[in-house]
Design a protein around this motif. Structure first.
Motif, PDB file in Angstrom:
ATOM      1  N   PRO A 178      30.089  32.213  43.108  1.00  0.00           N
ATOM      2  CA  PRO A 178      29.588  33.335  41.671  1.00  0.00           C
ATOM      3  C   PRO A 178      30.975  33.160  40.582  1.00  0.00           C
ATOM      4  O   PRO A 178      31.802  33.675  41.659  1.00  0.00           O
ATOM      5  CB  PRO A 178      28.998  34.128  42.537  1.00  0.00           C
ATOM      6  CG  PRO A 178      28.584  34.323  43.533  1.00  0.00           C
ATOM      7  CD  PRO A 178      29.880  33.511  44.219  1.00  0.00           C
ATOM      8  N   ILE A 179      30.719  32.567  39.472  1.00  0.00           N
ATOM      9  CA  ILE A 179      31.497  32.372  38.407  1.00  0.00           C
ATOM     10  C   ILE A 179      32.200  33.640  38.636  1.00  0.00           C
ATOM     11  O   ILE A 179      33.694  33.564  38.961  1.00  0.00           O
ATOM     12  CB  ILE A 179      30.987  32.067  37.553  1.00  0.00           C
ATOM     13  CG1 ILE A 179      32.170  31.253  36.481  1.00  0.00           C
ATOM     14  CG2 ILE A 179      30.473  33.169  36.904  1.00  0.00           C
ATOM     15  CD1 ILE A 179      33.197  30.733  37.075  1.00  0.00           C
ATOM     16  N   GLY A 180      31.838  34.947  38.868  1.00  0.00           N
ATOM     17  CA  GLY A 180      32.359  36.526  38.488  1.00  0.00           C
ATOM     18  C   GLY A 180      33.371  36.608  39.082  1.00  0.00           C
ATOM     19  O   GLY A 180      34.314  37.182  39.103  1.00  0.00           O
ATOM     20  N   LEU A 181      32.793  35.867  40.719  1.00  0.00           N
ATOM     21  CA  LEU A 181      33.544  35.868  42.016  1.00  0.00           C
ATOM     22  C   LEU A 181      34.819  35.586  41.676  1.00  0.00           C
ATOM     23  O   LEU A 181      36.533  35.893  42.016  1.00  0.00           O
ATOM     24  CB  LEU A 181      33.270  36.125  43.113  1.00  0.00           C
ATOM     25  CG  LEU A 181      34.007  36.088  44.501  1.00  0.00           C
ATOM     26  CD1 LEU A 181      34.232  37.259  44.721  1.00  0.00           C
ATOM     27  CD2 LEU A 181      33.049  36.025  45.785  1.00  0.00           C
ATOM     28  N   SER A 182      35.169  34.227  42.025  1.00  0.00           N
ATOM     29  CA  SER A 182      35.840  33.197  40.996  1.00  0.00           C
ATOM     30  C   SER A 182      36.653  33.569  40.289  1.00  0.00           C
ATOM     31  O   SER A 182      38.103  33.431  40.297  1.00  0.00           O
ATOM     32  CB  SER A 182      35.914  32.124  41.097  1.00  0.00           C
ATOM     33  OG  SER A 182      35.059  31.722  40.077  1.00  0.00           O
ATOM     34  N   TYR A 183      35.975  34.621  39.310  1.00  0.00           N
ATOM     35  CA  TYR A 183      37.996  34.898  38.512  1.00  0.00           C
ATOM     36  C   TYR A 183      37.997  35.609  38.582  1.00  0.00           C
ATOM     37  O   TYR A 183      38.994  35.862  38.194  1.00  0.00           O
ATOM     38  CB  TYR A 183      35.859  35.695  36.819  1.00  0.00           C
ATOM     39  CG  TYR A 183      36.930  35.783  36.001  1.00  0.00           C
ATOM     40  CD1 TYR A 183      38.015  35.880  34.872  1.00  0.00           C
ATOM     41  CD2 TYR A 183      37.075  37.554  35.931  1.00  0.00           C
ATOM     42  CE1 TYR A 183      38.875  36.115  33.740  1.00  0.00           C
ATOM     43  CE2 TYR A 183      38.384  38.328  34.679  1.00  0.00           C
ATOM     44  CZ  TYR A 183      38.485  36.994  34.531  1.00  0.00           C
ATOM     45  OH  TYR A 183      39.551  37.948  33.047  1.00  0.00           O
ATOM     46  N   HIS A 184      37.686  36.822  39.854  1.00  0.00           N
ATOM     47  CA  HIS A 184      38.450  37.891  40.050  1.00  0.00           C
ATOM     48  C   HIS A 184      39.091  37.404  41.351  1.00  0.00           C
ATOM     49  O   HIS A 184      40.904  37.888  41.416  1.00  0.00           O
ATOM     50  CB  HIS A 184      37.913  39.285  40.507  1.00  0.00           C
ATOM     51  CG  HIS A 184      36.729  40.122  40.123  1.00  0.00           C
ATOM     52  ND1 HIS A 184      37.645  41.128  38.834  1.00  0.00           N
ATOM     53  CD2 HIS A 184      35.491  40.071  38.524  1.00  0.00           C
ATOM     54  CE1 HIS A 184      37.193  41.745  37.936  1.00  0.00           C
ATOM     55  NE2 HIS A 184      35.986  41.068  37.859  1.00  0.00           N
ATOM     56  N   VAL A 185      38.957  36.289  41.633  1.00  0.00           N
ATOM     57  CA  VAL A 185      40.325  35.787  43.036  1.00  0.00           C
ATOM     58  C   VAL A 185      41.454  35.311  41.590  1.00  0.00           C
ATOM     59  O   VAL A 185      42.744  35.772  42.078  1.00  0.00           O
ATOM     60  CB  VAL A 185      39.751  34.808  43.546  1.00  0.00           C
ATOM     61  CG1 VAL A 185      40.617  33.850  43.955  1.00  0.00           C
ATOM     62  CG2 VAL A 185      38.369  35.480  44.349  1.00  0.00           C
ATOM     63  N   CYS A 186      40.909  34.686  40.797  1.00  0.00           N
ATOM     64  CA  CYS A 186      42.243  34.248  40.072  1.00  0.00           C
ATOM     65  C   CYS A 186      43.002  35.363  39.500  1.00  0.00           C
ATOM     66  O   CYS A 186      44.151  35.139  39.458  1.00  0.00           O
ATOM     67  CB  CYS A 186      41.734  33.353  39.065  1.00  0.00           C
ATOM     68  SG  CYS A 186      40.981  32.005  39.526  1.00  0.00           S
ATOM     69  N   TYR A 187      42.236  36.561  38.956  1.00  0.00           N
ATOM     70  CA  TYR A 187      42.896  37.345  37.681  1.00  0.00           C
ATOM     71  C   TYR A 187      43.587  37.889  39.035  1.00  0.00           C
ATOM     72  O   TYR A 187      44.673  38.509  39.425  1.00  0.00           O
ATOM     73  CB  TYR A 187      41.469  38.358  37.733  1.00  0.00           C
ATOM     74  CG  TYR A 187      42.468  40.069  36.920  1.00  0.00           C
ATOM     75  CD1 TYR A 187      42.425  40.248  35.992  1.00  0.00           C
ATOM     76  CD2 TYR A 187      42.091  40.867  37.694  1.00  0.00           C
ATOM     77  CE1 TYR A 187      43.378  40.891  35.040  1.00  0.00           C
ATOM     78  CE2 TYR A 187      42.642  42.411  37.464  1.00  0.00           C
ATOM     79  CZ  TYR A 187      42.904  42.110  36.000  1.00  0.00           C
ATOM     80  OH  TYR A 187      43.455  43.573  35.556  1.00  0.00           O
ATOM     81  N   SER A 188      43.335  37.986  40.025  1.00  0.00           N
ATOM     82  CA  SER A 188      43.970  38.767  41.503  1.00  0.00           C
ATOM     83  C   SER A 188      44.985  37.962  42.253  1.00  0.00           C
ATOM     84  O   SER A 188      46.009  38.673  41.636  1.00  0.00           O
ATOM     85  CB  SER A 188      43.132  39.211  43.094  1.00  0.00           C
ATOM     86  OG  SER A 188      41.984  39.691  42.813  1.00  0.00           O
ATOM     87  N   LEU A 189      45.063  37.246  41.987  1.00  0.00           N
ATOM     88  CA  LEU A 189      46.760  36.508  42.171  1.00  0.00           C
ATOM     89  C   LEU A 189      47.385  36.254  40.844  1.00  0.00           C
ATOM     90  O   LEU A 189      48.703  36.777  41.115  1.00  0.00           O
ATOM     91  CB  LEU A 189      46.243  35.299  41.995  1.00  0.00           C
ATOM     92  CG  LEU A 189      45.379  34.476  43.284  1.00  0.00           C
ATOM     93  CD1 LEU A 189      45.046  32.954  43.128  1.00  0.00           C
ATOM     94  CD2 LEU A 189      46.079  34.566  44.433  1.00  0.00           C
ATOM     95  N   ALA A 190      47.109  36.624  39.388  1.00  0.00           N
ATOM     96  CA  ALA A 190      47.795  36.323  37.801  1.00  0.00           C
ATOM     97  C   ALA A 190      48.415  37.722  38.524  1.00  0.00           C
ATOM     98  O   ALA A 190      49.561  38.487  38.164  1.00  0.00           O
ATOM     99  CB  ALA A 190      47.226  36.345  36.886  1.00  0.00           C
ATOM    100  N   VAL A 191      47.123  39.171  38.733  1.00  0.00           N
ATOM    101  CA  VAL A 191      48.326  40.489  39.000  1.00  0.00           C
ATOM    102  C   VAL A 191      49.289  40.291  40.210  1.00  0.00           C
ATOM    103  O   VAL A 191      50.450  40.746  39.355  1.00  0.00           O
ATOM    104  CB  VAL A 191      46.771  41.543  39.501  1.00  0.00           C
ATOM    105  CG1 VAL A 191      48.129  42.859  39.658  1.00  0.00           C
ATOM    106  CG2 VAL A 191      45.851  41.775  38.442  1.00  0.00           C
ATOM    107  N   ALA A 192      49.254  40.193  41.504  1.00  0.00           N
ATOM    108  CA  ALA A 192      50.316  39.635  42.287  1.00  0.00           C
ATOM    109  C   ALA A 192      51.143  39.283  41.802  1.00  0.00           C
ATOM    110  O   ALA A 192      53.042  39.487  41.677  1.00  0.00           O
ATOM    111  CB  ALA A 192      49.445  39.305  43.447  1.00  0.00           C
ATOM    112  N   LEU A 193      50.935  37.578  40.604  1.00  0.00           N
ATOM    113  CA  LEU A 193      52.292  37.071  40.403  1.00  0.00           C
ATOM    114  C   LEU A 193      53.111  38.773  39.629  1.00  0.00           C
ATOM    115  O   LEU A 193      54.209  38.310  39.243  1.00  0.00           O
ATOM    116  CB  LEU A 193      51.688  35.895  39.410  1.00  0.00           C
ATOM    117  CG  LEU A 193      52.863  35.178  38.816  1.00  0.00           C
ATOM    118  CD1 LEU A 193      54.569  34.505  40.110  1.00  0.00           C
ATOM    119  CD2 LEU A 193      52.432  34.040  37.619  1.00  0.00           C
ATOM    120  N   VAL A 194      52.075  39.606  37.992  1.00  0.00           N
ATOM    121  CA  VAL A 194      53.297  40.200  37.654  1.00  0.00           C
ATOM    122  C   VAL A 194      53.962  41.033  38.334  1.00  0.00           C
ATOM    123  O   VAL A 194      54.793  41.515  38.094  1.00  0.00           O
ATOM    124  CB  VAL A 194      51.707  40.488  36.130  1.00  0.00           C
ATOM    125  CG1 VAL A 194      52.476  41.604  35.678  1.00  0.00           C
ATOM    126  CG2 VAL A 194      51.666  39.011  35.486  1.00  0.00           C
TER     127      VAL A 194
END
Length: 77
Positions: free
Chosen positions: A36-52
């Motif tokens: 689902p698009i919402g889940l994939s959004y949160h996967v990308c968001y979590s990767l961005a947070v890990a990078l920050v």
């Protein structure tokens, strides 16, 4: 000082991006055909947070925390 401003800007951007109100009411389109698009959004968001967070550790970690304490010395101030 530039690094500090950039890191603060990144945190504020992630704070606002965390509220993904644009995907609340739909599970479509599906990412890769089954996620689902919402889940994939949160996967990308979590990767961005890990990078920050990695950037914070690399550029904003207090150097005095890395000082070694000799034998018989206390780590408390």
């Amino acid at each position: 000082m530039k690094k500090k401003g950039l890191l603060i800007t990144l945190v504020l951007a992630l704070y606002f991006l965390h509220q993904d109100f644009w995907f609340w009411r739909t599970a479509h389109p599906l990412f890769l055909g089954f996620i689902p698009i919402g889940l994939s959004y949160h996967v990308c968001y979590s990767l961005a947070v890990a990078l920050v967070m990695w950037l914070f550790v690399k550029y904003a970690w207090p150097s005095h925390l890395e000082e070694r304490v000799g034998p018989g010395e206390s780590w408390e101030a």
